[in-house]
Design an enzyme around this catalytic site. Sequence first.
Site, PDB file in Angstrom:
ATOM      1  N   TYR A 160      -0.931  -1.064  10.539  1.00  0.00           N
ATOM      2  CA  TYR A 160      -0.992  -1.152   9.010  1.00  0.00           C
ATOM      3  C   TYR A 160       0.185  -0.727   8.284  1.00  0.00           C
ATOM      4  CZ  TYR A 160      -3.398  -1.235   4.766  1.00  0.00           C
ATOM      5  OH  TYR A 160      -3.876  -1.704   3.369  1.00  0.00           O
ATOM      6  N   SER A 191       0.786  -1.110  -0.152  1.00  0.00           N
ATOM      7  CA  SER A 191       0.043   0.029  -0.211  1.00  0.00           C
ATOM      8  C   SER A 191       0.697   1.378   0.060  1.00  0.00           C
ATOM      9  CB  SER A 191      -0.986   0.013   1.266  1.00  0.00           C
ATOM     10  OG  SER A 191      -1.618   1.363   1.432  1.00  0.00           O
TER      11      SER A 191
HETATM   12  N1  LIG Z   1      -9.152  -0.510  -0.514  1.00  0.00           N
HETATM   13  C1  LIG Z   1      -8.012  -0.082  -0.173  1.00  0.00           C
HETATM   14  O1  LIG Z   1      -8.184   1.356  -0.415  1.00  0.00           O
HETATM   15  C2  LIG Z   1      -6.646  -0.391  -0.293  1.00  0.00           C
HETATM   16  C3  LIG Z   1      -5.737   0.557  -0.490  1.00  0.00           C
HETATM   17  C4  LIG Z   1      -4.175   0.143  -0.411  1.00  0.00           C
HETATM   18  C5  LIG Z   1      -3.948  -1.348  -0.146  1.00  0.00           C
HETATM   19  N2  LIG Z   1      -4.995  -2.149  -0.027  1.00  0.00           N
HETATM   20  C6  LIG Z   1      -4.915  -3.590   0.089  1.00  0.00           C
HETATM   21  O2  LIG Z   1      -5.399  -4.248  -0.592  1.00  0.00           O
HETATM   22  C7  LIG Z   1      -5.643  -5.909  -0.512  1.00  0.00           C
HETATM   23  C8  LIG Z   1      -7.102  -6.011  -0.504  1.00  0.00           C
HETATM   24  O3  LIG Z   1      -7.736  -5.349  -0.023  1.00  0.00           O
HETATM   25  P1  LIG Z   1      -9.289  -4.964  -0.568  1.00  0.00           P
HETATM   26  O4  LIG Z   1      -9.191  -3.341  -0.697  1.00  0.00           O
HETATM   27  O5  LIG Z   1      -9.805  -5.612  -1.910  1.00  0.00           O
HETATM   28  O6  LIG Z   1     -10.282  -5.294   0.638  1.00  0.00           O
HETATM   29  P2  LIG Z   1     -11.491  -6.081   0.664  1.00  0.00           P
HETATM   30  O7  LIG Z   1     -12.471  -6.062  -0.448  1.00  0.00           O
HETATM   31  O8  LIG Z   1     -12.053  -5.996   2.012  1.00  0.00           O
HETATM   32  O9  LIG Z   1     -10.883  -7.587   0.523  1.00  0.00           O
HETATM   33  C9  LIG Z   1     -10.008  -8.232   1.413  1.00  0.00           C
HETATM   34  C10 LIG Z   1      -9.704  -9.611   1.092  1.00  0.00           C
HETATM   35  O10 LIG Z   1      -8.988 -10.193   2.307  1.00  0.00           O
HETATM   36  C11 LIG Z   1      -9.421 -11.356   2.531  1.00  0.00           C
HETATM   37  N3  LIG Z   1      -9.087 -11.500   4.088  1.00  0.00           N
HETATM   38  C12 LIG Z   1      -9.214 -10.948   5.080  1.00  0.00           C
HETATM   39  N4  LIG Z   1      -8.782 -11.468   6.317  1.00  0.00           N
HETATM   40  C13 LIG Z   1      -8.567 -12.801   5.701  1.00  0.00           C
HETATM   41  C14 LIG Z   1      -7.990 -14.002   6.474  1.00  0.00           C
HETATM   42  N5  LIG Z   1      -7.921 -13.872   7.969  1.00  0.00           N
HETATM   43  N6  LIG Z   1      -7.931 -15.024   5.854  1.00  0.00           N
HETATM   44  C15 LIG Z   1      -8.056 -15.054   4.445  1.00  0.00           C
HETATM   45  N7  LIG Z   1      -8.609 -13.954   3.737  1.00  0.00           N
HETATM   46  C16 LIG Z   1      -8.657 -12.934   4.530  1.00  0.00           C
HETATM   47  C17 LIG Z   1     -10.877 -11.210   2.460  1.00  0.00           C
HETATM   48  O11 LIG Z   1     -11.496 -12.526   2.326  1.00  0.00           O
HETATM   49  P3  LIG Z   1     -13.019 -12.683   3.071  1.00  0.00           P
HETATM   50  O12 LIG Z   1     -13.997 -11.666   1.920  1.00  0.00           O
HETATM   51  O13 LIG Z   1     -13.475 -14.032   2.685  1.00  0.00           O
HETATM   52  O14 LIG Z   1     -13.027 -12.095   4.415  1.00  0.00           O
HETATM   53  C18 LIG Z   1     -11.071 -10.426   1.176  1.00  0.00           C
HETATM   54  O15 LIG Z   1     -11.098 -11.382  -0.078  1.00  0.00           O
HETATM   55  C19 LIG Z   1      -5.497  -5.754   1.176  1.00  0.00           C
HETATM   56  O16 LIG Z   1      -4.047  -6.222   1.486  1.00  0.00           O
HETATM   57  C20 LIG Z   1      -5.320  -4.243   1.483  1.00  0.00           C
HETATM   58  O17 LIG Z   1      -4.582  -3.888   2.577  1.00  0.00           O
HETATM   59  C21 LIG Z   1      -6.310  -2.004  -0.038  1.00  0.00           C
END
Ligand SMILES: NC(=O)c1ccc[n+]([C@@H]2O[C@H](COP(=O)([O-])OP(=O)(O)OC[C@H]3O[C@@H](n4cnc5c(N)ncnc54)[C@H](OP(=O)(O)O)[C@@H]3O)[C@@H](O)[C@H]2O)c1
Length: 211
Positions: free
Chosen positions: A102, A88
């Site tokens: 984080y 990130s």
């Molecule tokens: N959204 C943003 O603004 C942003 C910005 C920078 C970086 N990121 C990074 O992008 C990545 C994806 O996040 P996202 O934005 O797509 O959020 P999201 O829609 O909430 O997706 C998160 C994913 O992580 C999985 N996950 C969470 N806890 C888990 C666990 N204990 N075991 C297995 N899987 C788990 C969730 O699975 P379930 O649905 O089954 O819980 C979901 O598939 C993350 O690493 C996040 O830190 C996000």
Amino acid sequence: MQALTFTADLAEPGAIERLVAAIAAEGRTVDALVNNAGYGLPGTYIRTDWREQQAFLQVLVTAVCELTHRLAPGMAERGFGRVINVASVAGLVPAMPSHTLYGPAKSFVVKFSQSLHLEMLGKGVHVTALCPGLTYSEFHDVNGMRAQMGRIPQLMWQDAETVARAGFAAVEANRPMCITGWPNRVIVALARLLPEDVVMRIARRAARRLR
Ligand SMILES: NC(=O)c1ccc[n+]([C@@H]2O[C@H](COP(=O)([O-])OP(=O)(O)OC[C@H]3O[C@@H](n4cnc5c(N)ncnc54)[C@H](OP(=O)(O)O)[C@@H]3O)[C@@H](O)[C@H]2O)c1
């Protein structure tokens, strides 16, 4: 082409070992690994439960390392592999209050990816840290920050497909890091160029607005 799905809670001890064994039992090898799982843990550090912080580190840091450690040797042996570690912009700029681990976790993922990228040069295994900024997904619904984050201008947001495409292009080109979107690249460049005390003053002001 056939897709197999396996589910695992990466916070559970032994989950990754079981996951990798289940893939092997199907006679499959893994050529591409996207370490994407992640979430935010709101609240100040001293007001959160340690078990929650521990599980957070397990999912965002240890699981990334363990999955890579178990799967990358096979990639190197076969002379082909792709690893995208979803970090990130938060790992490249000063950390904010709340979600205390984080930023540090994402910084770790960036450094880990850089090191592994260099170790894998010449082996056919490409390693990239993907550093998105704000991305439309369920992330801010899961951590209950949607209302606060909604105040941030749309210019700062990207859709998940754009981020994923940028990550794919970067790993194919074997770039160690990919910061998605020009506003994020400007923010990271400023955080690197400006003196630390100026950056911290800006961070303090931004932190006040987010509270
Ligand atoms: N959204 C943003 O603004 C942003 C910005 C920078 C970086 N990121 C990074 O992008 C990545 C994806 O996040 P996202 O934005 O797509 O959020 P999201 O829609 O909430 O997706 C998160 C994913 O992580 C999985 N996950 C969470 N806890 C888990 C666990 N204990 N075991 C297995 N899987 C788990 C969730 O699975 P379930 O649905 O089954 O819980 C979901 O598939 C993350 O690493 C996040 O830190 C996000």
